[in-house]
Design an enzyme around this catalytic site. Sequence first.
Site, PDB file in Angstrom:
ATOM      1  N   GLU A  47      -6.097   8.585   3.763  1.00 22.67           N
ATOM      2  CA  GLU A  47      -5.756   7.176   3.944  1.00 22.67           C
ATOM      3  C   GLU A  47      -6.998   6.331   4.220  1.00 22.67           C
ATOM      4  O   GLU A  47      -7.143   5.229   3.694  1.00 22.67           O
ATOM      5  CB  GLU A  47      -4.745   7.015   5.083  1.00 22.67           C
ATOM      6  CG  GLU A  47      -3.355   7.505   4.761  1.00 22.67           C
ATOM      7  CD  GLU A  47      -2.685   6.690   3.669  1.00 22.67           C
ATOM      8  OE1 GLU A  47      -2.958   5.481   3.564  1.00 22.67           O
ATOM      9  OE2 GLU A  47      -1.893   7.281   2.912  1.00 22.67           O
ATOM     10  N   TYR A 132      -1.117  -0.303   9.284  1.00 23.91           N
ATOM     11  CA  TYR A 132      -0.765   0.263   7.978  1.00 23.91           C
ATOM     12  C   TYR A 132      -1.083   1.757   7.931  1.00 23.91           C
ATOM     13  O   TYR A 132      -0.244   2.580   7.531  1.00 23.91           O
ATOM     14  CB  TYR A 132      -1.506  -0.464   6.849  1.00 23.91           C
ATOM     15  CG  TYR A 132      -1.288   0.206   5.517  1.00 23.91           C
ATOM     16  CD1 TYR A 132      -0.150  -0.081   4.769  1.00 23.91           C
ATOM     17  CD2 TYR A 132      -2.181   1.158   5.048  1.00 23.91           C
ATOM     18  CE1 TYR A 132       0.086   0.567   3.564  1.00 23.91           C
ATOM     19  CE2 TYR A 132      -1.952   1.819   3.849  1.00 23.91           C
ATOM     20  CZ  TYR A 132      -0.824   1.516   3.109  1.00 23.91           C
ATOM     21  OH  TYR A 132      -0.590   2.167   1.925  1.00 23.91           O
ATOM     22  N   ASP A 150       2.249  -2.539   1.268  1.00 23.90           N
ATOM     23  CA  ASP A 150       0.887  -2.813   0.827  1.00 23.90           C
ATOM     24  C   ASP A 150       0.952  -3.725  -0.395  1.00 23.90           C
ATOM     25  O   ASP A 150       2.021  -4.229  -0.761  1.00 23.90           O
ATOM     26  CB  ASP A 150       0.133  -1.509   0.536  1.00 23.90           C
ATOM     27  CG  ASP A 150       0.673  -0.760  -0.673  1.00 23.90           C
ATOM     28  OD1 ASP A 150       1.717  -1.175  -1.240  1.00 23.90           O
ATOM     29  OD2 ASP A 150       0.057   0.248  -1.066  1.00 23.90           O
TER      30      ASP A 150
END
Length: 307
Positions: A47, A132, A150
Site C-alpha cells: 500500500e 486510506y 480512492d
Amino acid sequence: MSEDAPAALSGVDETAVRTALIEWYEGDHRDYPWRRTEDPYEILVSEVMSQQTQLDRVVDAWEAFIDRWPTVADLAAADRADVVGFWTSHSLGYNNRAKYLHEAAEQVLTEYDGEFPRDPDELSELMGVGPYTANAVASFAFNNGDAVVDTNVKRVLHRAFDVDDDDDEFERAARELMPEGQSRVWNNAIMELGGVACEKTPSCDAARCPWRGVCHAYETGDFTAPDVPTQPEFEGSRRQMRGRVVSALKDDRELALDDLGPKVRVDYVPDGEYGREWLRGLLADLADDGLVSVDERDGDTVARLRK
C-alpha cells in the site's frame, strides 16, 4: 437500502449489483502477489509503495523488499539508511515514506508486541499510515475495514450511479454498496473495476464490466469523471533533487557539500544559483524529515543518511 444512502442509489438492486461485481472479480483479476497474502506487513508495504505509483511498476520493488526484509521484525532491525536507499534506487517516490514505514515497523514491535492492530483507527496510529492506508490494511489483511474510496472508486460510482462529485456523497454510496463483513473482496473488486474497466478511457465491453446493465454512463455515453488533482512536474523539481541527494548519499554514505553538489545537479557551482546555499536548503528539508544528518566538520558541511 439504508436511510443514509444517497439518492443516486434509489431504485438500484444492491444485492444484484454486489453479486455481479464479486463474481466478475473472482472470475478473473490481475494477479498481484500482495493479493495472495493476508499478512498485514506485506500488505502495508504494498500500500505504501503503490501510493501514486502504478501497480505494475510496484511488483518488482515489492518482491525485492520482502525478500530483503521478510518480516516486520526484519524491517524494524534494518538500518534506516538502507531502507531509504532501497526506496530511492527503486524510484518509489517520496523518500519519507520509507522512513515512516521503518518507524511503523518499530512501533509494531515496541507498542504492539509484534502484532499488527486489526482495525482502521488503531492502524492509523502507525507512523505514516493515513486513514486510506489504514482502511486498506484492515480490509485486505483482516477483512475488517470500511469501504475504500480512492480515485478509481469515485470514478466508478460517479459513472455507474451518477453519484455527485462530492466526497461525502462518495463515502455514503461506497458504504451503502459494500456488503457487510466482506471488505476484503469488495474493496479489491471495486478498485479492480476502476483499474481495468472504468479507467479514464473506459473499456466497458472489452473488460466485460458487470455493471453495464445499470451504468448511467454506459446508457448515456457520458463518461465524464470527477476532477483528479494533477501531479506537479517531476523533472527538475525540488522533489527530484531531494531524491538525487538521497541517492548520492546512499552510494557514498558521507559527502561534503562540494562533493555532493555535482551529483545532484551537473550545473552545480559553489557560489552560483544552484550552489552551496541552495544545497543547504535541500539538506535542511531532508534533515527536518529525519532522512539526513548534517554536520560541520573542519570548516566543511558534511551530509550523510541517518541511521
